[in-house]
Design a protein around this motif. Structure first.
Motif, PDB file in Angstrom:
ATOM      1  N   GLU A 167       0.845  -1.189   0.000  1.00 43.75           N
ATOM      2  CA  GLU A 167       0.000   0.000   0.000  1.00 43.75           C
ATOM      3  C   GLU A 167       0.884   1.243   0.000  1.00 43.75           C
ATOM      4  OE1 GLU A 167      -3.577  -1.835   2.828  1.00 43.75           O
ATOM      5  OE2 GLU A 167      -1.968  -0.580   3.680  1.00 43.75           O
ATOM      6  N   THR A 168       0.499   2.222  -0.778  1.00 42.20           N
ATOM      7  CA  THR A 168       1.141   3.534  -0.706  1.00 42.20           C
ATOM      8  C   THR A 168       0.064   4.565  -0.416  1.00 42.20           C
ATOM      9  OG1 THR A 168       0.959   3.698  -3.126  1.00 42.20           O
ATOM     10  CG2 THR A 168       3.088   3.020  -2.227  1.00 42.20           C
ATOM     11  N   PHE A 169       0.380   5.529   0.436  1.00 43.40           N
ATOM     12  CA  PHE A 169      -0.594   6.560   0.769  1.00 43.40           C
ATOM     13  C   PHE A 169       0.133   7.759   1.381  1.00 43.40           C
ATOM     14  CE2 PHE A 169      -0.426   3.451   4.238  1.00 43.40           C
ATOM     15  CZ  PHE A 169      -0.085   4.253   5.319  1.00 43.40           C
ATOM     16  N   TYR A 204       4.018   7.201   2.480  1.00 45.47           N
ATOM     17  CA  TYR A 204       4.281   5.902   3.096  1.00 45.47           C
ATOM     18  C   TYR A 204       4.158   4.776   2.080  1.00 45.47           C
ATOM     19  CZ  TYR A 204       3.946   8.254   7.596  1.00 45.47           C
ATOM     20  OH  TYR A 204       4.162   9.096   8.658  1.00 45.47           O
ATOM     21  N   LEU A 205       4.990   3.755   2.286  1.00 43.67           N
ATOM     22  CA  LEU A 205       4.879   2.489   1.576  1.00 43.67           C
ATOM     23  C   LEU A 205       4.814   1.402   2.650  1.00 43.67           C
ATOM     24  CD1 LEU A 205       6.888   1.229  -1.499  1.00 43.67           C
ATOM     25  CD2 LEU A 205       6.636  -0.218   0.520  1.00 43.67           C
ATOM     26  N   CYS A 206       3.706   0.673   2.692  1.00 43.72           N
ATOM     27  CA  CYS A 206       3.529  -0.402   3.677  1.00 43.72           C
ATOM     28  C   CYS A 206       3.368  -1.726   2.943  1.00 43.72           C
ATOM     29  CB  CYS A 206       2.307  -0.145   4.558  1.00 43.72           C
ATOM     30  SG  CYS A 206       2.462   1.293   5.633  1.00 43.72           S
ATOM     31  N   ALA A 207       4.081  -2.740   3.407  1.00 42.40           N
ATOM     32  CA  ALA A 207       3.999  -4.079   2.821  1.00 42.40           C
ATOM     33  C   ALA A 207       3.741  -5.077   3.941  1.00 42.40           C
ATOM     34  CB  ALA A 207       5.291  -4.422   2.079  1.00 42.40           C
ATOM     35  N   TYR A 208       3.030  -6.170   3.600  1.00 46.01           N
ATOM     36  CA  TYR A 208       2.586  -7.128   4.620  1.00 46.01           C
ATOM     37  C   TYR A 208       3.012  -8.547   4.235  1.00 46.01           C
ATOM     38  CZ  TYR A 208      -0.210  -3.006   5.488  1.00 46.01           C
ATOM     39  OH  TYR A 208      -0.606  -1.709   5.717  1.00 46.01           O
ATOM     40  N   ASP A 250       6.395  10.993  -3.090  1.00 44.21           N
ATOM     41  CA  ASP A 250       5.352  10.018  -3.401  1.00 44.21           C
ATOM     42  C   ASP A 250       5.998   8.761  -3.998  1.00 44.21           C
ATOM     43  OD1 ASP A 250       3.149   8.613  -4.150  1.00 44.21           O
ATOM     44  OD2 ASP A 250       2.326  10.144  -5.491  1.00 44.21           O
ATOM     45  N   MET A 251       5.693   7.595  -3.437  1.00 41.88           N
ATOM     46  CA  MET A 251       6.275   6.329  -3.911  1.00 41.88           C
ATOM     47  C   MET A 251       5.284   5.502  -4.704  1.00 41.88           C
ATOM     48  SD  MET A 251       8.584   5.252  -0.556  1.00 41.88           S
ATOM     49  CE  MET A 251       7.543   6.005   0.716  1.00 41.88           C
ATOM     50  N   SER A 252       4.092   6.062  -4.969  1.00 34.50           N
ATOM     51  CA  SER A 252       3.045   5.272  -5.638  1.00 34.50           C
ATOM     52  C   SER A 252       3.395   4.946  -7.079  1.00 34.50           C
ATOM     53  CB  SER A 252       1.712   6.019  -5.585  1.00 34.50           C
ATOM     54  OG  SER A 252       1.793   7.266  -6.282  1.00 34.50           O
ATOM     55  N   ARG A 263       0.561  -7.226  -5.150  1.00 34.02           N
ATOM     56  CA  ARG A 263      -0.652  -6.444  -5.383  1.00 34.02           C
ATOM     57  C   ARG A 263      -0.455  -5.067  -4.769  1.00 34.02           C
ATOM     58  NH1 ARG A 263      -6.895  -8.067  -3.716  1.00 34.02           N
ATOM     59  NH2 ARG A 263      -7.904  -6.362  -4.853  1.00 34.02           N
ATOM     60  N   HIS A 264      -0.341  -4.061  -5.623  1.00 35.74           N
ATOM     61  CA  HIS A 264      -0.085  -2.703  -5.154  1.00 35.74           C
ATOM     62  C   HIS A 264      -1.359  -1.881  -5.240  1.00 35.74           C
ATOM     63  CE1 HIS A 264       1.606   1.522  -6.148  1.00 35.74           C
ATOM     64  NE2 HIS A 264       1.346   1.422  -4.854  1.00 35.74           N
ATOM     65  N   LEU A 265      -1.715  -1.239  -4.129  1.00 40.43           N
ATOM     66  CA  LEU A 265      -2.863  -0.343  -4.089  1.00 40.43           C
ATOM     67  C   LEU A 265      -2.394   1.034  -3.640  1.00 40.43           C
ATOM     68  CD1 LEU A 265      -5.645  -2.558  -2.446  1.00 40.43           C
ATOM     69  CD2 LEU A 265      -5.323  -2.035  -4.868  1.00 40.43           C
TER      70      LEU A 265
END
Length: 834
Positions: free
Chosen positions: A622-624, A631-635, A678-680, A785-787
């Protein structure tokens, strides 16, 4: 009993069973049958199945028939090896009693680091029939010239808690020591005793000597399954916190569970959690229940008093770390409480086994998650225990620094030929795949330190002895080796000693600080961050820091209400691969959500509405934006160590593409990177490509302090730097200074040095978890899967709470503020006004 047995037990043993209304169990007779058939055997059975008796029954049977072997031949008949000194002493009591009751003419003794020097010296010429000892003593035997006489008639070797020894360096050291004893007593048969394990075949191979061109394994004997454990999840009266590891929200419920049970063990995963939980329980201990604390940094005498009180039934609870994981018989433990997620199903089963040491009675355990993600992990662990599915580390190649220590020990024992020693070493299962080139490089290091160090006389330890053989250089070198045998290398520690503020002020003016009673030990780096007057929590009490005197941390008593807590480096476990898979599967399968707690159901449904739920093999990224940051969050759900390494490598890549990352935070479940840009728009497949384990990893390691820390451990184990030298012990600072200098020299002048290779192997398997990170990157290839979101997601809430926060014990207000912040973040995630 004669049914199935070619030969009955001797009358003394039969009478002993009959007098108690007992009969030998099937697995105990199977171990006896294997011994009589001349086979190695591994017994896999739960706590309460009589594993100890099963291991010793063949020895007692043989000695009852032949009489005392030690008196006849001057040789030990049976060696028992335990991972804990306390366990060896406990087993000695539990074996001596039955042997005496059977009227057997046998001598049973222990030999550990605590055994008086006079007794150890006497045992060389007047040994017992059964000797109970530890892996370190086996290593010393391998370097003892008297070993050929002492073990000439050795018949049996019993290895207790084999599953706990095999995966680590102590297991490597033990395997090498047993390979040396196998040269002396090739007919000795080995018996392994183990709790339930995921892959008994791997352990059965580790247990026995290997052939030059083929693998062997022990006969596997399975004990009864026993009653299914009763494992519940205790969430506490309120909402489980979004982040943190203190468990404060449930401490009153934990206390009520302790009050409602006879005796409880409260397991935690870190010494920080142990100190905090102990203090919190005593804060609400209105019933004045006897509750004790036990962890590895406490002074040894304090730990022994707790163990004795526990064995005597004088305590209602002990808050403990992994120091009490293994099989000491504590008697009537009614309840095991795991405060914080267990991080592994096998570890949880081991700890549950401390409760109710009988097969027929279910062990009782409560899991207490300390945050939302741990609620998922505890449920996955609960399901795994119910299904009897366990995790296990894969077999590993033997450590090269341990091999160096062993090679030196064989030179201490007497002259050896490299060809013969190579064959001997490869008989140890962890070293069965060792190449001659690797062996020769290790041997060259032991001889003179290697190319970059051979000019220094202090590194010359083996010298020619004629006919191509090598031997220890001199008596002083041999003594230094004996003083430093072992694989347990602690971080630099300071002894915590009690003084008083007045005495400290007077001593400070005089220029000399002195202390009295020793309370325990604490990491030096924690003390380096303290100023005089600071307070911290240790050994269940609050202390005021007065100063440092040589290797002592001097403290006085205080009643300060808001102390710091030592953030120890040891004892923090990463999430196991097995449980990680269970958590991913649970999240991905929406049909299973209805079995979860309503708090989890709500969280998962909000995540699905705002972002997405990842599949079991997917990586959700996720990027937001939030505030002035992106932020870039990965799970990945792959464990803290792999995530920390991933974070380091990701930030390097982000810097290279101009994303200007400012930092990252990682836990067992996820990772968040934040920056100015922005990292999106980044191409995520390339960002998470497997090639990050190439040049990016090498470049990071070249400048990482982690490698120096790992090299320090390898250098001490291999004997390059000695912690203990005749007459004194080097301080942790001195050892670190010396190893850092040598590390820099080797990197510059001999980058292929065998110890640098050993350090890299250790870092890859330990602090960096490179293997697991590699598996992660392979798993997600093509499944990312990137959102790009316009706001924070519910999954990201715990990560946001961890950014910029340290785990310290603050007032209850801190927890209230954190929870208020979490609710505000969640409202932000679902689009509600704060």
């Amino acid at each position: 009993m004669a049914g199935g047995m070619p030969e009955p037990l001797v009358p003394q043993i039969q009478s002993w069973f009959a007098a108690r209304g007992w009969a030998p169990r099937g697995h105990q007779l199977a171990m006896l049958e294997a011994a009589r058939a001349g086979e190695h055997a591994l017994l896999v059975a739960p706590t309460g199945a009589g594993k100890t008796l099963a291991g010793f029954l063949p020895s007692l049977d043989q000695l009852a028939r032949s009489g005392s072997q030690s008196r006849q031949t001057g040789s030990v008949h049976t060696l028992y090896v335990s991972p804990l000194k306390a366990l060896a002493a406990d087993v000695a009591r539990n074996v001596i009693g039955p042997a005496e009751a059977m009227g057997l003419d046998v001598r049973i003794e222990t030999r550990t680091g605590d055994t008086p020097a006079g007794q150890r010296q006497r045992q060389k010429t007047d040994p017992p029939d059964i000797l109970l000892t530890t892996p370190e003593q086996i290593a010393l035997f391998a370097g003892m010239p008297e070993a050929r006489t002492l073990f000439a008639g050795l018949q049996r070797i019993i290895i207790d808690e084999a599953h706990a020894l095999a995966p680590g360096k102590r297991g490597d050291l033990l395997s090498l020591g047993l390979a040396a004893l196998n040269r002396i007593a090739p007919d000795a048969r080995r018996a392994g005793l183990s709790a339930t394990v995921a892959d008994a075949a791997d352990l059965a191979r580790w247990l026995v000597p290997q052939g030059v061109d083929e693998e062997f394994m022990a006969r596997i004997v399975h004990g009864p399954d026993g009653a299914d454990p009763d494992v519940g999840v205790l969430l506490g009266a309120g909402r489980v916190p979004w982040a943190g590891h203190t468990g404060r929200h449930a401490i009153e419920d934990v206390y009520r569970a302790i009050a409602g049970a006879g005796t409880s063990l409260v397991f935690v995963n870190t010494r920080f959690q142990a100190e905090l939980a102990f203090q919190e329980l005593w804060r609400i201990n209105d019933l004045n229940l006897p509750i004790a604390l036990h962890h590895g940094s406490l002074e040894a005498e304090r730990r022994r008093r707790v163990e004795a009180a526990m064995a005597a039934g004088e305590l209602r609870a002990v808050v403990c770390t992994s120091t009490l994981d293994l099989g000491i018989d504590w008697g009537a433990v009614d309840l095991v409480i795991q405060l914080g997620a267990p991080k592994g199903a096998a570890r949880l089963v081991q700890r549950i086994g401390r409760s109710n040491h009988t097969l027929e009675t279910p062990s009782r355990a409560l899991l207490v998650p300390t945050n939302r993600f741990e609620m998922l992990e505890c449920r996955a662990a609960q399901d795994a225990v119910a299904a009897r599915r366990l995790d296990a580390p894969p077999p590993h190649a033997g450590a090269l620094d341990v091999l160096a220590q062993h090679v030196m020990g064989r030179g201490v024992a007497g002259p050896f030929h490299p060809d013969a020693l190579f064959d001997e070493v490869r008989a140890a299962a962890p070293y069965h795949g060792l190449t001659r080139q690797q062996f020769d490089r290790v041997l060259g290091f032991v001889v003179d330190g290697g190319y970059a160090l051979h000019a220094y006389d202090r590194f010359r330890r083996l010298v020619p002895a004629g006919d191509g053989r090598l031997v220890c250089r001199d008596a002083d070198t041999a003594r230094r080796w004996r003083m430093n045998v072992g694989t347990i290398v602690e971080a630099p520690m300071l002894k915590v000693k009690l003084t008083s503020p007045g005495a400290a002020r007077r001593a400070s003016k005089a220029g000399v600080l002195t202390g009295g009673r020793i309370i325990g030990e604490v990491e030096a780096y924690f003390v380096e961050g303290l100023s005089q007057g600071d307070t911290f929590l240790f050994a269940g009490e609050v202390w005021r820091f007065e100063g440092v005197s040589q290797t002592d941390c001097l403290v006085s008593r205080t009643t300060h209400a808001n102390p710091k807590v030592p953030s120890w480096g040891g004892g923090k476990f990463p999430l196991s691969t097995f449980l990680a898979e269970g958590v991913r599967a649970m999240i991905a399968d929406e049909d299973r959500w209805e079995r979860l707690h309503p708090q989890l159901q709500e969280w998962l449904m909000l995540q699905r509405a705002v972002s997405a739920i990842p599949g079991p093999s997917d990586l959700l990224v996720e990027t937001f934006p939030r505030g002035a940051r992106h932020y870039l969050c990965a799970y990945p759900f792959e464990g803290r160590l792999a995530h920390q390494t991933l974070g380091m490598l990701l930030t390097r890549r982000l810097e290279r593409v101009g994303a200007e990352p400012l930092g990252f935070v990682a836990n067992d479940y996820a990772i968040a990177v934040w920056g100015q840009k922005d990292m999106s728009g980044l191409e995520m497949a390339g960002l998470f490509d497997q090639d990050m384990l190439g040049d990016d990893l090498d470049a990071w390691l070249a400048e990482s302090v982690l490698m120096k820390r790992t090299f320090r451990t390898c250098a001490v184990i291999a004997g390059l730097i000695e912690q203990r030298i005749p007459g004194r012990e080097r301080s942790g600072r001195q050892v670190t200074f010396s190893t850092d200098l040598i590390y820099d020299v080797l990197r510059s002048h001999q980058p292929d040095h065998i110890l640098l290779e050993a350090a890299w192997n250790d870092a890859a398997a330990g602090l960096l978890d490179i293997h697991r990170l590699g598996e992660l990157l392979r798993r997600i290839s093509g499944h990312i899967r990137h959102l790009d979101l316009d706001r924070i997601s519910p999954f990201a809430v715990p990560l946001m709470l961890e950014i910029g926060k340290e785990s310290v014990a603050g007032a209850a207000l801190d927890a209230i503020l954190a929870e208020a912040e979490a609710e505000s973040l969640l409202a932000e995630a679902v689009g509600d006004p704060p």
